[in-house]
Design an enzyme around this catalytic site. Structure first.
Site, PDB file in Angstrom:
ATOM      1  CD  GLU A 189      -2.966  -1.060   2.329  1.00 57.61           C
ATOM      2  OE1 GLU A 189      -2.871  -0.157   3.168  1.00 57.61           O
ATOM      3  OE2 GLU A 189      -3.917  -1.856   2.305  1.00 57.61           O
ATOM      4  CD  GLU A 373      -3.649  -5.815   4.042  1.00 55.51           C
ATOM      5  OE1 GLU A 373      -4.450  -4.941   4.454  1.00 55.51           O
ATOM      6  OE2 GLU A 373      -2.417  -5.688   4.091  1.00 55.51           O
TER       7      GLU A 373
HETATM    8  C1  FCB Z   1      -4.427  -2.010   5.583  1.00 56.12           C
HETATM    9  C2  FCB Z   1      -3.057  -2.394   6.071  1.00 56.12           C
HETATM   10  C3  FCB Z   1      -3.073  -3.483   7.106  1.00 56.12           C
HETATM   11  C4  FCB Z   1      -4.228  -3.354   8.052  1.00 56.12           C
HETATM   12  C5  FCB Z   1      -5.522  -3.155   7.311  1.00 56.12           C
HETATM   13  C6  FCB Z   1      -6.739  -3.058   8.193  1.00 56.12           C
HETATM   14  O1  FCB Z   1      -4.406  -0.696   5.091  1.00 56.12           O
HETATM   15  O2  FCB Z   1      -2.257  -2.824   5.002  1.00 56.12           O
HETATM   16  O3  FCB Z   1      -1.826  -3.486   7.737  1.00 56.12           O
HETATM   17  O4  FCB Z   1      -3.981  -2.371   8.983  1.00 56.12           O
HETATM   18  O5  FCB Z   1      -5.440  -1.998   6.533  1.00 56.12           O
END
Ligand code: FCB
Length: 468
Positions: A189, A373
């Site tokens: 990210e 994620e």
């Molecule tokens: C993302 C991050 C991860 C976690 C999630 C909820 O932005 O990559 O580390 O904190 O959010």
């Protein structure tokens, strides 16, 4: 497993639980070959911040600064994974996942002079070998936000040199860990590193100037491209890519200006990262419309390095935002009423994930995609040894269905990692926000699989039995 409470389930109970989470019948997600995993990041789980030569990171400094994190929480102890890694790997194995996405802590692996820290290397070697011996694929992120503080002291990502230091670190990791890694991801990210870290200041290092954010992003992406070259030079057989967070942005307004505002914010959230990576240029409206005067300094040849072909693209998705146009035509956030929200206050909007994936597929030539994620936070607690996280189960099931629809629409999407394996240090929100499939009692470090973990486990068992 010491420290882990497991629940014996009857076959009937397993079937009921699996059904709470299962992707649609016949989905590619239920077939062999689709990669199912869980994800974590070093600073969020490891603790042991001063052990075995680990250097301070920007998150140690930031979280120790009063007022920066909820309750003043820091990652000093976190889930104590640095000491509990072996039983945590047993926990991962017990879920039946194919893969584990973890990140390496740069401050553990290199001394300030750039030489290797052998104790840090030994730690991750044990961890990666532990995964291999359990038959679990390791998907490794090189940088999940824990920049060594000594590099920040020299300007951090505002200093072009940090991109080259990152490539040296990538080369070291590839040399040391090749053969143990299934997929490499350079950055997690970069939008969050650049915007939250340098543009808004809600994340480390806590600077707040849009011009900084645009320049930091350029150096992050340059570092990514240089790191890809280094990974390919030292571990040529292993696929490598990057992880981008994406956000759906829509408007409930009905004027052309409202729609333009939504388009502009989505450009800020998504195209700022994806367009340089996949199409070789920045969207110029970043500095012609959104942040006048903030155009970053880009040297000849940089965009070619940033645009190196990716073997994989990780997508992190959590929510949608709603905007309308302000008087100047720029986006203004207008949170929607009456929508389902999580403990973070984020809207639950699975359709946004399908929309984004289909949109990217139409716009770019995409490499294979992995959802690296997706997940949700809820105020979970253990009652009689059990954690009933109904909202998480429903959240996951609806997002699995959205992913499945994107695959049906032709997106080459090959895996899905739940964020997160266990509750952990949620950055500026500390320990209050619980994203885990597994509950962590931080005082005792007791891990308790939530019902969502049991449901995932039951679904994956059905998949192995060819029943999905
Ligand atoms: C993302 C991050 C991860 C976690 C999630 C909820 O932005 O990559 O580390 O904190 O959010």
């Amino acid at each position: 497993m010491p420290g882990v409470r497991a629940l014996p389930l009857s076959p009937d109970a397993s079937a009921v639980l699996a059904d709470r989470i299962t992707p649609p019948v016949g989905s590619a997600m239920g077939k062999p070959g689709f990669v199912w995993g869980v994800a974590t990041a070093s600073y969020q789980i490891e603790g042991a911040v001063r052990e075995d030569g680990r250097l301070p990171s920007i998150w140690d400094s930031f979280s120790a600064t009063p007022g920066k994190t909820l309750g003043g929480d820091t990652g000093e102890f976190a889930c104590d994974h640095y000491h509990r890694w072996d039983t945590d790997l047993d926990l991962i194995a017990s879920l039946g996942v194919d893969a584990y996405r973890l990140s390496l802590a740069w401050p553990r692996l290199q001394h300030a002079d750039g030489t290797a820290n052998t104790a840090g290397i030994a730690f991750y070697r044990r961890l990666l070998e532990g995964l291999k011996s359990r038959g679990i694929q390791a998907w490794v992120t090189l940088y999940h936000w824990d920049l060594p503080q000594h590099l920040e002291d020299r300007g951090g990502w505002l200093n072009r040199d940090t991109a080259y230091r990152f490539a040296d670190y990538a080369a070291l990791c590839a040399r040391e860990f090749r053969g143990l890694v299934t997929g490499w991801m350079t950055l997690n990210e970069p939008w969050c590193s650049a915007w939250l870290g340098y543009g808004e200041g809600h994340h480390a290092p806590g600077l707040a100037n849009p011009r900084y954010a645009l320049q930091a992003m350029h150096h992050l992406l340059l570092g990514h491209g240089l790191a890809l070259d280094a990974l390919r030079a030292h571990d040529p057989g292993t696929p490598a890519g990057i992880v981008a967070n994406v956000e759906r942005v829509t408007t409930d307004g009905d004027t052309p200006a409202d729609h333009d505002a939504a388009r502009l914010l989505e450009l800020h959230r998504n195209a700022w990262v994806l367009q340089p990576l996949l199409a070789g240029s920045y969207p110029a409206e970043l500095w012609s419309r959104l942040y006048p005067g903030a155009e970053p300094l880009v040297l000849d040849g940089d965009m070619a390095i940033i645009g190196r072909p990716l073997d994989l693209l990780g997508i992190n998705y959590y929510f949608r935002s709603n905007v309308r146009a302000g008087a100047d035509g720029l986006p203004v956030m207008v949170p929607l009423d009456g929508v389902e929200r999580t403990q973070m206050g984020w809207e639950v909007y699975p359709q946004g994930l399908e929309d984004l994936l289909r949109g990217f597929h139409a716009r770019y030539r995409l490499p294979p995609i992995y959802i690296t994620e997706n997940g949700t936070a809820s105020a979970d607690s253990v009652v009689d040894g059990r954690v009933d996280d109904a909202q998480r189960q429903s959240f996951l099931k609806r997002h699995f269905a959205a992913v499945s629809r994107a695959i049906d629409a032709g997106v080459d999407l090959r895996g899905y990692f739940v964020w997160s394996l266990m509750d952990n240090f949620e950055w500026a929100f500390g320990y209050e926000r619980r994203f885990g499939l597994v509950h962590v009692d931080y005082a005792s470090q007791q891990r308790t699989p939530k019902d969502s973990a049991l449901a995932l486990q039951a679904f994956l068992a059905q998949r192995r039995a060819g029943q999905t």
